[in-house]
Write a protein that holds these residues in place. Structure first.
Motif, PDB file in Angstrom:
ATOM      1  N   PHE A 199       0.847  -1.181   0.000  1.00  0.00           N
ATOM      2  CA  PHE A 199       0.000   0.000   0.000  1.00  0.00           C
ATOM      3  C   PHE A 199       0.889   1.239   0.000  1.00  0.00           C
ATOM      4  CE2 PHE A 199      -2.430  -3.381   1.957  1.00  0.00           C
ATOM      5  CZ  PHE A 199      -3.685  -3.256   1.364  1.00  0.00           C
ATOM      6  N   ILE A 200       0.436   2.271  -0.677  1.00  0.00           N
ATOM      7  CA  ILE A 200       1.204   3.522  -0.769  1.00  0.00           C
ATOM      8  C   ILE A 200       0.411   4.637  -0.093  1.00  0.00           C
ATOM      9  CG2 ILE A 200       2.278   5.209  -2.307  1.00  0.00           C
ATOM     10  CD1 ILE A 200       2.651   3.009  -4.350  1.00  0.00           C
ATOM     11  N   TYR A 201       1.106   5.377   0.776  1.00  0.00           N
ATOM     12  CA  TYR A 201       0.501   6.477   1.523  1.00  0.00           C
ATOM     13  C   TYR A 201       1.364   7.724   1.344  1.00  0.00           C
ATOM     14  CZ  TYR A 201      -1.650   2.485   3.949  1.00  0.00           C
ATOM     15  OH  TYR A 201      -2.306   1.321   4.252  1.00  0.00           O
ATOM     16  N   GLN A 202       0.796   8.856   1.672  1.00  0.00           N
ATOM     17  CA  GLN A 202       1.565  10.102   1.659  1.00  0.00           C
ATOM     18  C   GLN A 202       2.424  10.183   2.918  1.00  0.00           C
ATOM     19  OE1 GLN A 202      -0.767  13.674   1.883  1.00  0.00           O
ATOM     20  NE2 GLN A 202       0.927  15.024   1.374  1.00  0.00           N
ATOM     21  N   TRP A 203       3.665  10.622   2.741  1.00  0.00           N
ATOM     22  CA  TRP A 203       4.517  10.916   3.896  1.00  0.00           C
ATOM     23  C   TRP A 203       4.442  12.415   4.158  1.00  0.00           C
ATOM     24  CZ3 TRP A 203       6.418   9.042   8.078  1.00  0.00           C
ATOM     25  CH2 TRP A 203       7.465   9.685   8.757  1.00  0.00           C
ATOM     26  N   PRO A 204       3.774  12.847   5.209  1.00  0.00           N
ATOM     27  CA  PRO A 204       3.533  14.272   5.423  1.00  0.00           C
ATOM     28  C   PRO A 204       4.757  14.986   5.993  1.00  0.00           C
ATOM     29  CG  PRO A 204       2.570  13.005   7.196  1.00  0.00           C
ATOM     30  CD  PRO A 204       3.131  12.013   6.229  1.00  0.00           C
ATOM     31  N   LYS A 205       4.818  16.262   5.780  1.00  0.00           N
ATOM     32  CA  LYS A 205       5.878  17.076   6.383  1.00  0.00           C
ATOM     33  C   LYS A 205       5.750  17.001   7.903  1.00  0.00           C
ATOM     34  CE  LYS A 205       7.944  21.680   6.318  1.00  0.00           C
ATOM     35  NZ  LYS A 205       7.844  23.064   5.763  1.00  0.00           N
ATOM     36  N   GLY A 206       6.873  16.764   8.550  1.00  0.00           N
ATOM     37  CA  GLY A 206       6.835  16.625  10.006  1.00  0.00           C
ATOM     38  C   GLY A 206       6.234  15.317  10.481  1.00  0.00           C
ATOM     39  N   GLY A 207       6.221  14.306   9.607  1.00  0.00           N
ATOM     40  CA  GLY A 207       5.590  13.034   9.951  1.00  0.00           C
ATOM     41  C   GLY A 207       6.380  12.222  10.969  1.00  0.00           C
ATOM     42  N   LEU A 208       5.649  11.442  11.741  1.00  0.00           N
ATOM     43  CA  LEU A 208       6.213  10.497  12.705  1.00  0.00           C
ATOM     44  C   LEU A 208       5.636   9.123  12.389  1.00  0.00           C
ATOM     45  CD1 LEU A 208       7.553   9.650  15.497  1.00  0.00           C
ATOM     46  CD2 LEU A 208       5.348  10.261  16.522  1.00  0.00           C
ATOM     47  N   LEU A 209       6.500   8.140  12.231  1.00  0.00           N
ATOM     48  CA  LEU A 209       6.078   6.753  12.012  1.00  0.00           C
ATOM     49  C   LEU A 209       6.275   5.971  13.302  1.00  0.00           C
ATOM     50  CD1 LEU A 209       5.309   4.299  10.191  1.00  0.00           C
ATOM     51  CD2 LEU A 209       7.753   4.087   9.660  1.00  0.00           C
ATOM     52  N   VAL A 210       5.217   5.273  13.729  1.00  0.00           N
ATOM     53  CA  VAL A 210       5.294   4.405  14.903  1.00  0.00           C
ATOM     54  C   VAL A 210       4.875   2.997  14.476  1.00  0.00           C
ATOM     55  CG1 VAL A 210       4.459   3.915  17.231  1.00  0.00           C
ATOM     56  CG2 VAL A 210       4.809   6.285  16.507  1.00  0.00           C
ATOM     57  N   MET A 211       5.758   2.031  14.702  1.00  0.00           N
ATOM     58  CA  MET A 211       5.472   0.617  14.442  1.00  0.00           C
ATOM     59  C   MET A 211       5.696  -0.153  15.737  1.00  0.00           C
ATOM     60  SD  MET A 211       7.560   0.396  10.793  1.00  0.00           S
ATOM     61  CE  MET A 211       7.163  -1.318  10.451  1.00  0.00           C
ATOM     62  N   HIS A 212       4.808  -1.105  16.039  1.00  0.00           N
ATOM     63  CA  HIS A 212       5.019  -1.872  17.272  1.00  0.00           C
ATOM     64  C   HIS A 212       4.389  -3.253  17.179  1.00  0.00           C
ATOM     65  CE1 HIS A 212       0.873  -1.341  18.875  1.00  0.00           C
ATOM     66  NE2 HIS A 212       0.937  -0.107  18.421  1.00  0.00           N
ATOM     67  N   SER A 213       4.957  -4.159  17.960  1.00  0.00           N
ATOM     68  CA  SER A 213       4.435  -5.521  18.046  1.00  0.00           C
ATOM     69  C   SER A 213       3.234  -5.542  18.979  1.00  0.00           C
ATOM     70  CB  SER A 213       5.530  -6.467  18.541  1.00  0.00           C
ATOM     71  OG  SER A 213       5.885  -6.152  19.877  1.00  0.00           O
ATOM     72  N   ASP A 214       2.580  -6.717  19.084  1.00  0.00           N
ATOM     73  CA  ASP A 214       1.379  -6.788  19.916  1.00  0.00           C
ATOM     74  C   ASP A 214       1.692  -6.886  21.393  1.00  0.00           C
ATOM     75  OD1 ASP A 214       2.299  -9.397  19.947  1.00  0.00           O
ATOM     76  OD2 ASP A 214       0.330 -10.307  19.615  1.00  0.00           O
ATOM     77  N   GLY A 215       2.967  -6.797  21.764  1.00  0.00           N
ATOM     78  CA  GLY A 215       3.312  -6.642  23.171  1.00  0.00           C
ATOM     79  C   GLY A 215       2.935  -5.280  23.711  1.00  0.00           C
ATOM     80  N   LEU A 216       2.583  -4.352  22.825  1.00  0.00           N
ATOM     81  CA  LEU A 216       2.118  -3.023  23.200  1.00  0.00           C
ATOM     82  C   LEU A 216       0.634  -2.930  22.876  1.00  0.00           C
ATOM     83  CD1 LEU A 216       3.658  -0.277  24.126  1.00  0.00           C
ATOM     84  CD2 LEU A 216       2.989   0.523  21.858  1.00  0.00           C
ATOM     85  N   GLY A 217      -0.140  -2.377  23.793  1.00  0.00           N
ATOM     86  CA  GLY A 217      -1.553  -2.160  23.534  1.00  0.00           C
ATOM     87  C   GLY A 217      -1.757  -1.137  22.423  1.00  0.00           C
ATOM     88  N   THR A 218      -2.911  -1.185  21.800  1.00  0.00           N
ATOM     89  CA  THR A 218      -3.178  -0.308  20.652  1.00  0.00           C
ATOM     90  C   THR A 218      -4.016   0.910  21.015  1.00  0.00           C
ATOM     91  OG1 THR A 218      -5.134  -1.627  20.089  1.00  0.00           O
ATOM     92  CG2 THR A 218      -3.057  -2.244  19.034  1.00  0.00           C
ATOM     93  N   GLN A 219      -4.307   1.121  22.305  1.00  0.00           N
ATOM     94  CA  GLN A 219      -5.229   2.187  22.686  1.00  0.00           C
ATOM     95  C   GLN A 219      -4.531   3.530  22.912  1.00  0.00           C
ATOM     96  OE1 GLN A 219      -4.227  -0.379  24.474  1.00  0.00           O
ATOM     97  NE2 GLN A 219      -4.419  -0.086  26.679  1.00  0.00           N
ATOM     98  N   TRP A 220      -3.272   3.667  22.537  1.00  0.00           N
ATOM     99  CA  TRP A 220      -2.545   4.914  22.757  1.00  0.00           C
ATOM    100  C   TRP A 220      -2.951   5.976  21.734  1.00  0.00           C
ATOM    101  CZ3 TRP A 220       0.441   6.368  18.596  1.00  0.00           C
ATOM    102  CH2 TRP A 220       0.803   5.362  17.691  1.00  0.00           C
ATOM    103  N   HIS A 221      -2.859   7.233  22.182  1.00  0.00           N
ATOM    104  CA  HIS A 221      -3.123   8.386  21.320  1.00  0.00           C
ATOM    105  C   HIS A 221      -2.112   9.471  21.698  1.00  0.00           C
ATOM    106  CE1 HIS A 221      -6.931   6.751  19.805  1.00  0.00           C
ATOM    107  NE2 HIS A 221      -7.161   6.362  21.059  1.00  0.00           N
ATOM    108  N   LEU A 222      -1.222   9.806  20.794  1.00  0.00           N
ATOM    109  CA  LEU A 222      -0.150  10.749  21.134  1.00  0.00           C
ATOM    110  C   LEU A 222      -0.669  12.141  21.451  1.00  0.00           C
ATOM    111  CD1 LEU A 222       2.973  10.036  18.885  1.00  0.00           C
ATOM    112  CD2 LEU A 222       2.586   9.481  21.278  1.00  0.00           C
ATOM    113  N   GLU A 223      -1.845  12.511  20.919  1.00  0.00           N
ATOM    114  CA  GLU A 223      -2.355  13.850  21.201  1.00  0.00           C
ATOM    115  C   GLU A 223      -2.675  14.040  22.685  1.00  0.00           C
ATOM    116  OE1 GLU A 223      -5.864  11.489  19.365  1.00  0.00           O
ATOM    117  OE2 GLU A 223      -3.692  11.708  19.061  1.00  0.00           O
TER     118      GLU A 223
END
Length: 332
Positions: free
Chosen positions: A274-298
Protein backbone atom coordinates in the motif's frame (compact mmCIF):
# COMPACT_ATOMS: atom_id res chain seq x y z
CA UNK A 1 26.22 -6.49 21.33
CA UNK A 2 24.62 -7.03 24.75
CA UNK A 3 20.87 -7.65 24.82
CA UNK A 4 18.71 -4.70 25.99
CA UNK A 5 17.56 -4.87 29.61
CA UNK A 6 14.82 -3.24 31.69
CA UNK A 7 15.79 -2.83 35.33
CA UNK A 8 13.21 -2.00 38.03
CA UNK A 9 14.53 0.75 40.29
CA UNK A 10 12.54 1.07 43.51
CA UNK A 11 15.27 0.78 46.17
CA UNK A 12 18.84 2.01 46.55
CA UNK A 13 20.49 -1.43 46.15
CA UNK A 14 19.01 -1.65 42.64
CA UNK A 15 20.77 1.61 41.73
CA UNK A 16 24.11 -0.06 42.43
CA UNK A 17 23.12 -3.10 40.37
CA UNK A 18 22.13 -0.82 37.47
CA UNK A 19 25.51 0.93 37.59
CA UNK A 20 27.42 -2.36 37.44
CA UNK A 21 25.32 -3.65 34.53
CA UNK A 22 25.70 -0.37 32.63
CA UNK A 23 29.49 -0.35 33.06
CA UNK A 24 29.58 -3.95 31.82
CA UNK A 25 27.64 -2.80 28.74
CA UNK A 26 30.17 -0.01 28.22
CA UNK A 27 33.06 -2.49 28.45
CA UNK A 28 31.49 -4.70 25.79
CA UNK A 29 31.04 -1.66 23.55
CA UNK A 30 34.72 -0.71 23.83
CA UNK A 31 34.29 2.43 25.94
CA UNK A 32 37.51 3.85 27.35
CA UNK A 33 37.96 4.65 31.04
CA UNK A 34 36.70 8.21 30.69
CA UNK A 35 33.52 7.18 28.87
CA UNK A 36 32.91 4.34 31.34
CA UNK A 37 33.18 6.90 34.14
CA UNK A 38 30.49 9.00 32.46
CA UNK A 39 28.23 5.97 32.19
CA UNK A 40 28.73 5.17 35.87
CA UNK A 41 27.83 8.70 37.02
CA UNK A 42 24.82 9.14 34.73
CA UNK A 43 23.27 5.77 35.58
CA UNK A 44 23.87 6.27 39.31
CA UNK A 45 22.27 9.73 39.30
CA UNK A 46 19.26 8.69 37.23
CA UNK A 47 18.71 5.56 39.30
CA UNK A 48 18.96 7.48 42.58
CA UNK A 49 16.45 10.01 41.26
CA UNK A 50 14.05 7.16 40.53
CA UNK A 51 14.46 5.83 44.08
CA UNK A 52 13.91 9.24 45.66
CA UNK A 53 11.16 10.75 43.55
CA UNK A 54 9.45 8.19 41.32
CA UNK A 55 6.78 5.52 41.28
CA UNK A 56 7.26 2.36 39.23
CA UNK A 57 10.73 3.52 38.18
CA UNK A 58 12.78 1.56 35.69
CA UNK A 59 15.95 2.00 33.68
CA UNK A 60 16.25 0.70 30.14
CA UNK A 61 19.78 0.06 28.85
CA UNK A 62 20.25 -0.51 25.12
CA UNK A 63 23.43 -0.77 23.05
CA UNK A 64 23.06 0.88 19.66
CA UNK A 65 25.11 2.04 16.68
CA UNK A 66 24.55 5.51 15.22
CA UNK A 67 26.55 6.71 12.21
CA UNK A 68 28.98 3.79 12.75
CA UNK A 69 29.64 4.77 16.37
CA UNK A 70 28.60 2.57 19.31
CA UNK A 71 26.56 4.21 22.02
CA UNK A 72 24.82 3.29 25.24
CA UNK A 73 21.24 4.48 25.46
CA UNK A 74 19.94 5.05 28.98
CA UNK A 75 16.22 5.62 29.39
CA UNK A 76 14.81 6.39 32.84
CA UNK A 77 11.03 5.99 33.05
CA UNK A 78 8.62 6.56 35.93
CA UNK A 79 4.98 7.25 36.76
CA UNK A 80 5.83 9.75 39.49
CA UNK A 81 4.80 13.35 40.15
CA UNK A 82 6.64 14.77 37.14
CA UNK A 83 8.58 18.04 37.00
CA UNK A 84 6.82 21.38 37.27
CA UNK A 85 9.85 23.06 35.65
CA UNK A 86 12.42 21.03 33.73
CA UNK A 87 14.81 23.99 33.47
CA UNK A 88 14.78 24.42 37.25
CA UNK A 89 15.42 20.71 37.81
CA UNK A 90 18.47 20.94 35.52
CA UNK A 91 19.90 23.91 37.40
CA UNK A 92 22.77 23.02 39.74
CA UNK A 93 21.73 23.45 43.35
CA UNK A 94 18.02 22.85 42.76
CA UNK A 95 16.65 19.99 44.85
CA UNK A 96 13.30 18.79 46.15
CA UNK A 97 14.80 15.87 48.06
CA UNK A 98 17.32 17.44 50.42
CA UNK A 99 20.35 16.61 48.22
CA UNK A 100 22.95 18.93 46.68
CA UNK A 101 20.83 19.14 43.55
CA UNK A 102 23.61 18.55 41.00
CA UNK A 103 22.37 15.23 39.58
CA UNK A 104 20.34 16.05 36.46
CA UNK A 105 22.61 18.94 35.49
CA UNK A 106 25.62 16.61 35.69
CA UNK A 107 23.80 13.98 33.61
CA UNK A 108 23.09 16.55 30.92
CA UNK A 109 26.73 17.72 30.81
CA UNK A 110 28.15 14.19 30.67
CA UNK A 111 25.78 12.97 27.94
CA UNK A 112 26.43 13.35 24.23
CA UNK A 113 22.66 13.70 23.86
CA UNK A 114 20.17 14.40 26.65
CA UNK A 115 16.42 15.03 26.61
CA UNK A 116 13.52 15.01 29.08
CA UNK A 117 9.78 14.65 28.76
CA UNK A 118 7.80 15.27 31.93
CA UNK A 119 4.20 16.07 32.81
CA UNK A 120 3.02 17.20 36.24
CA UNK A 121 1.33 14.19 37.86
CA UNK A 122 2.01 12.26 34.65
CA UNK A 123 5.51 10.88 35.11
CA UNK A 124 8.91 11.56 33.58
CA UNK A 125 11.05 10.05 30.84
CA UNK A 126 14.75 10.94 30.64
CA UNK A 127 17.02 9.98 27.75
CA UNK A 128 20.82 9.93 27.81
CA UNK A 129 23.11 8.85 24.98
CA UNK A 130 26.77 8.27 25.77
CA UNK A 131 29.02 7.49 22.81
CA UNK A 132 32.09 5.28 22.71
CA UNK A 133 33.93 8.28 21.26
CA UNK A 134 33.44 12.00 21.82
CA UNK A 135 33.27 12.79 18.10
CA UNK A 136 30.38 12.12 15.78
CA UNK A 137 29.48 13.48 12.36
CA UNK A 138 25.97 14.97 12.07
CA UNK A 139 23.46 12.74 10.27
CA UNK A 140 22.49 13.60 6.69
CA UNK A 141 19.39 15.76 6.35
CA UNK A 142 17.41 13.08 4.52
CA UNK A 143 17.84 10.50 7.30
CA UNK A 144 15.28 9.70 9.95
CA UNK A 145 15.88 9.97 13.68
CA UNK A 146 15.17 6.56 15.16
CA UNK A 147 14.01 5.53 18.61
CA UNK A 148 13.21 2.04 19.83
CA UNK A 149 12.39 -0.19 22.76
CA UNK A 150 12.81 -3.94 22.18
CA UNK A 151 12.56 -6.15 25.27
CA UNK A 152 11.80 -9.79 26.07
CA UNK A 153 8.88 -10.89 28.18
CA UNK A 154 9.81 -11.32 31.82
CA UNK A 155 11.62 -14.60 32.39
CA UNK A 156 13.27 -14.74 28.96
CA UNK A 157 16.84 -13.70 28.17
CA UNK A 158 16.21 -12.90 24.50
CA UNK A 159 13.34 -11.21 22.74
CA UNK A 160 11.33 -12.95 20.06
CA UNK A 161 10.84 -9.52 18.50
CA UNK A 162 13.37 -7.74 16.31
CA UNK A 163 13.62 -4.54 14.32
CA UNK A 164 15.93 -3.10 11.70
CA UNK A 165 16.44 0.14 9.79
CA UNK A 166 18.36 0.80 6.58
CA UNK A 167 18.90 4.42 5.60
CA UNK A 168 19.99 5.28 2.07
CA UNK A 169 20.13 8.49 0.07
CA UNK A 170 16.57 9.77 -0.11
CA UNK A 171 15.08 6.53 1.22
CA UNK A 172 14.61 4.77 4.56
CA UNK A 173 13.47 1.18 5.13
CA UNK A 174 12.11 -0.01 8.49
CA UNK A 175 11.15 -3.48 9.69
CA UNK A 176 9.50 -4.87 12.82
CA UNK A 177 9.22 -8.65 13.20
CA UNK A 178 7.60 -10.73 15.92
CA UNK A 179 8.46 -14.44 15.98
CA UNK A 180 5.55 -16.63 17.03
CA UNK A 181 5.54 -17.15 20.78
CA UNK A 182 8.61 -16.01 22.68
CA UNK A 183 12.05 -17.22 23.70
CA UNK A 184 14.94 -18.53 21.57
CA UNK A 185 12.82 -20.15 18.83
CA UNK A 186 10.84 -16.96 18.31
CA UNK A 187 14.12 -15.04 18.20
CA UNK A 188 15.45 -17.35 15.47
CA UNK A 189 12.43 -16.49 13.30
CA UNK A 190 12.59 -12.73 13.85
CA UNK A 191 16.38 -12.63 13.37
CA UNK A 192 16.00 -14.53 10.12
CA UNK A 193 13.54 -11.86 9.01
CA UNK A 194 16.14 -9.20 9.81
CA UNK A 195 18.79 -11.10 7.85
CA UNK A 196 16.59 -11.30 4.76
CA UNK A 197 15.68 -7.63 5.16
CA UNK A 198 19.34 -6.58 5.24
CA UNK A 199 20.19 -8.71 2.20
CA UNK A 200 17.35 -7.21 0.15
CA UNK A 201 17.25 -3.52 1.03
CA UNK A 202 17.49 -2.60 -2.65
CA UNK A 203 14.04 -4.18 -3.15
CA UNK A 204 10.52 -3.00 -2.36
CA UNK A 205 8.71 -3.95 0.87
CA UNK A 206 6.53 -6.44 -1.04
CA UNK A 207 9.58 -8.13 -2.60
CA UNK A 208 11.36 -8.30 0.76
CA UNK A 209 8.27 -9.85 2.33
CA UNK A 210 8.13 -12.46 -0.43
CA UNK A 211 11.79 -13.34 0.18
CA UNK A 212 11.15 -13.58 3.92
CA UNK A 213 8.17 -15.89 3.40
CA UNK A 214 10.41 -18.40 1.66
CA UNK A 215 13.29 -18.06 4.11
CA UNK A 216 11.20 -18.45 7.27
CA UNK A 217 9.65 -21.82 6.29
CA UNK A 218 12.21 -23.65 8.44
CA UNK A 219 11.32 -21.52 11.50
CA UNK A 220 8.15 -21.24 13.56
CA UNK A 221 7.28 -18.14 11.48
CA UNK A 222 6.73 -14.49 12.27
CA UNK A 223 4.46 -11.54 11.73
CA UNK A 224 6.29 -8.76 9.89
CA UNK A 225 5.76 -5.18 8.78
CA UNK A 226 8.04 -3.29 6.39
CA UNK A 227 7.79 0.42 5.59
CA UNK A 228 9.74 2.35 2.97
CA UNK A 229 9.80 6.14 3.21
CA UNK A 230 10.80 7.91 0.00
CA UNK A 231 11.66 11.51 0.77
CA UNK A 232 11.79 12.55 -2.88
CA UNK A 233 8.22 11.50 -3.61
CA UNK A 234 7.03 12.15 -0.02
CA UNK A 235 5.47 8.69 0.11
CA UNK A 236 5.34 5.61 2.33
CA UNK A 237 5.24 2.16 0.74
CA UNK A 238 4.06 -0.46 3.24
CA UNK A 239 3.62 -4.23 3.36
CA UNK A 240 2.46 -6.07 6.46
CA UNK A 241 1.54 -9.64 7.38
CA UNK A 242 0.02 -10.17 10.81
CA UNK A 243 -0.61 -7.92 13.75
CA UNK A 244 2.31 -5.47 13.69
CA UNK A 245 0.71 -2.05 14.08
CA UNK A 246 1.97 0.84 11.96
CA UNK A 247 0.75 4.44 12.12
CA UNK A 248 1.78 7.82 10.74
CA UNK A 249 1.17 10.89 12.91
CA UNK A 250 1.52 14.46 11.65
CA UNK A 251 0.02 17.92 12.22
CA UNK A 252 -2.04 17.47 9.04
CA UNK A 253 -3.44 13.96 9.51
CA UNK A 254 -3.05 10.65 11.32
CA UNK A 255 -3.58 7.24 9.75
CA UNK A 256 -2.95 3.55 10.30
CA UNK A 257 -1.51 1.33 7.59
CA UNK A 258 -3.10 -1.91 6.40
CA UNK A 259 -1.69 -5.40 6.99
CA UNK A 260 -3.10 -8.74 5.81
CA UNK A 261 -3.68 -11.72 8.07
CA UNK A 262 -1.16 -14.55 8.09
CA UNK A 263 2.18 -15.83 9.35
CA UNK A 264 5.31 -15.24 7.27
CA UNK A 265 6.97 -18.58 6.57
CA UNK A 266 3.75 -20.55 6.93
CA UNK A 267 0.34 -19.28 5.82
CA UNK A 268 0.18 -16.10 3.76
CA UNK A 269 -2.80 -15.66 1.48
CA UNK A 270 -1.83 -12.33 0.01
CA UNK A 271 1.22 -10.06 0.08
CA UNK A 272 0.16 -6.59 -0.94
CA UNK A 273 1.84 -3.19 -0.90
CA UNK A 274 0.00 0.00 0.00
CA UNK A 275 1.20 3.52 -0.77
CA UNK A 276 0.50 6.48 1.52
CA UNK A 277 1.56 10.10 1.66
CA UNK A 278 4.52 10.92 3.90
CA UNK A 279 3.53 14.27 5.42
CA UNK A 280 5.88 17.08 6.38
CA UNK A 281 6.84 16.62 10.01
CA UNK A 282 5.59 13.03 9.95
CA UNK A 283 6.21 10.50 12.70
CA UNK A 284 6.08 6.75 12.01
CA UNK A 285 5.29 4.40 14.90
CA UNK A 286 5.47 0.62 14.44
CA UNK A 287 5.02 -1.87 17.27
CA UNK A 288 4.43 -5.52 18.05
CA UNK A 289 1.38 -6.79 19.92
CA UNK A 290 3.31 -6.64 23.17
CA UNK A 291 2.12 -3.02 23.20
CA UNK A 292 -1.55 -2.16 23.53
CA UNK A 293 -3.18 -0.31 20.65
CA UNK A 294 -5.23 2.19 22.69
CA UNK A 295 -2.54 4.91 22.76
CA UNK A 296 -3.12 8.39 21.32
CA UNK A 297 -0.15 10.75 21.13
CA UNK A 298 -2.35 13.85 21.20
CA UNK A 299 -2.99 13.05 24.87
CA UNK A 300 0.72 13.72 25.55
CA UNK A 301 1.23 17.45 25.10
CA UNK A 302 4.55 18.14 23.38
CA UNK A 303 5.71 14.51 23.19
CA UNK A 304 5.60 14.36 19.38
CA UNK A 305 8.30 17.07 19.25
CA UNK A 306 10.69 15.05 21.41
CA UNK A 307 13.36 12.56 20.34
CA UNK A 308 11.83 9.30 19.01
CA UNK A 309 13.53 7.37 21.84
CA UNK A 310 11.42 9.28 24.36
CA UNK A 311 8.28 8.68 22.30
CA UNK A 312 8.99 4.93 22.18
CA UNK A 313 9.85 4.92 25.89
CA UNK A 314 6.68 6.69 27.02
CA UNK A 315 4.48 4.40 24.92
CA UNK A 316 6.27 1.36 26.36
CA UNK A 317 5.90 2.70 29.91
CA UNK A 318 2.17 3.32 29.62
CA UNK A 319 0.92 0.61 27.25
CA UNK A 320 3.12 -2.49 27.50
CA UNK A 321 0.93 -5.55 28.07
CA UNK A 322 3.55 -7.25 30.24
CA UNK A 323 2.80 -10.77 28.97
CA UNK A 324 4.76 -10.83 25.71
CA UNK A 325 7.91 -9.51 24.09
CA UNK A 326 7.47 -5.87 23.15
CA UNK A 327 8.95 -3.69 20.43
CA UNK A 328 8.18 -0.04 19.75
CA UNK A 329 9.92 1.67 16.83
CA UNK A 330 9.49 5.42 16.29
CA UNK A 331 10.99 7.42 13.43
CA UNK A 332 10.70 11.00 12.28
Amino acid sequence: MPEPVALPIVESSQAGDARRIAVAFANQLGFNETERGKVSIVVTELANNLVRHARNGQLLLQAKVLNSIALLEILALDSGPGMSSISECLRDGFSTGGTLGNGLGACQRLSNFFDIYSVTNGGTAILSHIWATSHQAPPPQDRLEIGSVCLPVRGEDVSGDAWAVEQQDGRSLLLVADGLGHGPQAAIASNEAVRIFRENTHKSPKEIMEAAHGALRSTRGAVIAIAEIDFRSASVRFAGIGNISASVISPAANYSMVSHNGTVGHEVRKIQEFIYQWPKGGLLVMHSDGLGTQWHLERYAGLVSKHPCLIAGVLYRDFTRGRDDVTVLAAK
